[in-house]
Design a protein around this motif. Sequence first.
Motif, PDB file in Angstrom:
ATOM      1  N   VAL A   1       0.817  -1.215   0.000  1.00 30.17           N
ATOM      2  CA  VAL A   1       0.000   0.000   0.000  1.00 30.17           C
ATOM      3  C   VAL A   1       0.850   1.264   0.000  1.00 30.17           C
ATOM      4  CG1 VAL A   1      -1.967  -1.098   1.111  1.00 30.17           C
ATOM      5  CG2 VAL A   1      -0.225   0.003   2.515  1.00 30.17           C
ATOM      6  N   GLY A   2       2.141   1.123   0.255  1.00 30.34           N
ATOM      7  CA  GLY A   2       3.011   2.290   0.236  1.00 30.34           C
ATOM      8  C   GLY A   2       4.458   1.875   0.313  1.00 30.34           C
ATOM      9  N   GLY A   3       5.339   2.837   0.093  1.00 29.62           N
ATOM     10  CA  GLY A   3       6.765   2.585   0.156  1.00 29.62           C
ATOM     11  C   GLY A   3       7.513   3.867   0.475  1.00 29.62           C
ATOM     12  N   ALA A   4       8.744   3.711   0.925  1.00 29.23           N
ATOM     13  CA  ALA A   4       9.573   4.868   1.268  1.00 29.23           C
ATOM     14  C   ALA A   4      10.996   4.610   0.807  1.00 29.23           C
ATOM     15  CB  ALA A   4       9.549   5.108   2.777  1.00 29.23           C
ATOM     16  N   PHE A   5      11.600   5.635   0.200  1.00 30.61           N
ATOM     17  CA  PHE A   5      12.991   5.571  -0.253  1.00 30.61           C
ATOM     18  C   PHE A   5      13.663   6.872   0.166  1.00 30.61           C
ATOM     19  CE2 PHE A   5      10.178   3.848  -3.668  1.00 30.61           C
ATOM     20  CZ  PHE A   5      10.321   2.505  -3.344  1.00 30.61           C
ATOM     21  N   PHE A   6      14.786   6.767   0.871  1.00 29.17           N
ATOM     22  CA  PHE A   6      15.394   7.975   1.419  1.00 29.17           C
ATOM     23  C   PHE A   6      16.667   8.400   0.702  1.00 29.17           C
ATOM     24  CE2 PHE A   6      12.963   6.230   5.096  1.00 29.17           C
ATOM     25  CZ  PHE A   6      11.954   7.180   5.024  1.00 29.17           C
ATOM     26  N   GLY A   7      17.058   7.694  -0.345  1.00 36.02           N
ATOM     27  CA  GLY A   7      18.205   8.149  -1.130  1.00 36.02           C
ATOM     28  C   GLY A   7      18.259   7.501  -2.491  1.00 36.02           C
ATOM     29  N   PRO A   8      17.129   7.385  -3.204  1.00 36.56           N
ATOM     30  CA  PRO A   8      17.159   6.701  -4.502  1.00 36.56           C
ATOM     31  C   PRO A   8      17.853   7.545  -5.560  1.00 36.56           C
ATOM     32  CG  PRO A   8      15.017   7.723  -4.190  1.00 36.56           C
ATOM     33  CD  PRO A   8      15.785   7.934  -2.905  1.00 36.56           C
ATOM     34  N   TYR A   9      18.321   6.878  -6.600  1.00 33.52           N
ATOM     35  CA  TYR A   9      18.833   7.547  -7.783  1.00 33.52           C
ATOM     36  C   TYR A   9      17.700   7.679  -8.803  1.00 33.52           C
ATOM     37  CZ  TYR A   9      23.496   6.580  -5.909  1.00 33.52           C
ATOM     38  OH  TYR A   9      24.614   6.531  -5.110  1.00 33.52           O
ATOM     39  N   VAL A  10      17.907   8.518  -9.792  1.00 34.91           N
ATOM     40  CA  VAL A  10      16.855   8.751 -10.781  1.00 34.91           C
ATOM     41  C   VAL A  10      16.484   7.463 -11.501  1.00 34.91           C
ATOM     42  CG1 VAL A  10      18.517   9.484 -12.558  1.00 34.91           C
ATOM     43  CG2 VAL A  10      16.136  10.238 -12.701  1.00 34.91           C
ATOM     44  N   TRP A  11      17.466   6.572 -11.769  1.00 32.47           N
ATOM     45  CA  TRP A  11      17.165   5.334 -12.487  1.00 32.47           C
ATOM     46  C   TRP A  11      16.396   4.341 -11.617  1.00 32.47           C
ATOM     47  CZ3 TRP A  11      22.284   7.200 -12.178  1.00 32.47           C
ATOM     48  CH2 TRP A  11      23.035   6.708 -11.100  1.00 32.47           C
ATOM     49  N   ASP A  12      16.418   4.522 -10.300  1.00 32.08           N
ATOM     50  CA  ASP A  12      15.648   3.643  -9.418  1.00 32.08           C
ATOM     51  C   ASP A  12      14.147   3.889  -9.515  1.00 32.08           C
ATOM     52  OD1 ASP A  12      17.879   2.342  -8.206  1.00 32.08           O
ATOM     53  OD2 ASP A  12      18.171   4.059  -6.876  1.00 32.08           O
ATOM     54  N   VAL A  13      13.748   5.128  -9.818  1.00 33.25           N
ATOM     55  CA  VAL A  13      12.334   5.494  -9.644  1.00 33.25           C
ATOM     56  C   VAL A  13      11.684   6.148 -10.856  1.00 33.25           C
ATOM     57  CG1 VAL A  13      12.542   5.688  -7.135  1.00 33.25           C
ATOM     58  CG2 VAL A  13      13.019   7.691  -8.558  1.00 33.25           C
ATOM     59  N   ALA A  14      12.439   6.467 -11.906  1.00 36.16           N
ATOM     60  CA  ALA A  14      11.872   7.203 -13.045  1.00 36.16           C
ATOM     61  C   ALA A  14      10.708   6.453 -13.675  1.00 36.16           C
ATOM     62  CB  ALA A  14      12.953   7.491 -14.084  1.00 36.16           C
ATOM     63  N   ALA A  15      10.900   5.171 -13.987  1.00 38.22           N
ATOM     64  CA  ALA A  15       9.821   4.391 -14.583  1.00 38.22           C
ATOM     65  C   ALA A  15       8.718   4.128 -13.564  1.00 38.22           C
ATOM     66  CB  ALA A  15      10.358   3.075 -15.127  1.00 38.22           C
ATOM     67  N   GLY A  16       9.109   3.857 -12.322  1.00 39.75           N
ATOM     68  CA  GLY A  16       8.135   3.539 -11.291  1.00 39.75           C
ATOM     69  C   GLY A  16       7.148   4.650 -11.028  1.00 39.75           C
ATOM     70  N   ILE A  17       7.596   5.895 -11.101  1.00 34.43           N
ATOM     71  CA  ILE A  17       6.694   7.017 -10.868  1.00 34.43           C
ATOM     72  C   ILE A  17       5.577   7.042 -11.905  1.00 34.43           C
ATOM     73  CG2 ILE A  17       6.558   9.551 -10.975  1.00 34.43           C
ATOM     74  CD1 ILE A  17       9.241   9.634  -9.497  1.00 34.43           C
ATOM     75  N   VAL A  18       5.893   6.700 -13.145  1.00 36.56           N
ATOM     76  CA  VAL A  18       4.857   6.639 -14.184  1.00 36.56           C
ATOM     77  C   VAL A  18       3.819   5.575 -13.831  1.00 36.56           C
ATOM     78  CG1 VAL A  18       4.404   6.336 -16.639  1.00 36.56           C
ATOM     79  CG2 VAL A  18       6.546   7.377 -15.906  1.00 36.56           C
ATOM     80  N   LEU A  19       4.278   4.402 -13.380  1.00 34.06           N
ATOM     81  CA  LEU A  19       3.360   3.333 -13.010  1.00 34.06           C
ATOM     82  C   LEU A  19       2.474   3.754 -11.842  1.00 34.06           C
ATOM     83  CD1 LEU A  19       5.726   0.189 -13.105  1.00 34.06           C
ATOM     84  CD2 LEU A  19       4.537   1.319 -14.997  1.00 34.06           C
TER      85      LEU A  19
END
Length: 304
Positions: A209-227
């Motif tokens: 239901v949720g997640g937290a990342f406190f130091g991700p790189y752009v390649w870790d989350v760029a595609a995920g944000i779209v999803l």
Amino acid sequence: MIEASTPPAELLAELEDLAIELAHLAGAQIADTLGTEIVVEYKRESQRTGTEPTNPVSEVDRNVEAMIRERVGARFPDHAIIGEEVELHPDPTMEWAWVIDPVDGTTNFVNGFPLFAASIGVLHRGVPVVGAIWCATSHELRTGVYHAHIGGPLLFEGREVPNGRPSTGVRRRLLARPGGAPGRLDRWDTRVTGSTCIECAFVAAGIFVGGAFFGPYVWDVAAGIVLLRAAGLEVWTQHHRRWVPFERFEAPARVSEDRAPTLRDWRQALAIGTPDGVAPTLRERRGRMWRYRMRLRRFVLRFL
């Protein structure tokens, strides 16, 4: 507003098709190496004496990224490419950027722990507009690609992902939390998968239901944000130590190296999920900031 910069639907469909194709190719390359000998190196040694090195990179990471770079460059030569394994910084004037994580969860992968992914995102002026993540497993208990484009639905292998999970009687849902987080919170059980990309996809699919990342790189989350946006979920980031809704990736004000910062240097905390799913992270970080300010205030008053 993000909507004002949204590219034409035809172009988004073309970009998404290529991202899906590349994600499948990446997954196939990864799967082909399972059970074979894999050469592993480490990007940097730990700074603490007596500890083992961290941050592994395999030949598979490099080969997958090279394949994606070649194919994107051939199809869209005027697009920038940001990848984890090749330290090239994009021209800040370029309108488009592809963001590649060839194998996310490399430590899992090289140890045979079957939670890893390959992620391909597309940014338009810093806004994530296309995402495709191949996952070693999924809500359907099989490999496949989660994908979406801005304004469209969340899909898995071309089929729309149901909104949420239909389980009845579940009183404690799951939150994806970074390493070292407690196994339980007041209302949630927490899990750590070892792959930020998988955690983004699993939040989007309703497994977490949720997640937290406190130091991700752009390649870790760029595609995920779209999803996540395609699933109608929230994405928050920190700006001047305050949580604000995420809008776009921007280069930091400065970096330690003697050069201008670029999108490849982006690193910010993120909280993702349903309103209930992001609440523990937003509340926790606000509480930490309040305690810090109170300690600082007491310290100052002591010397007045």
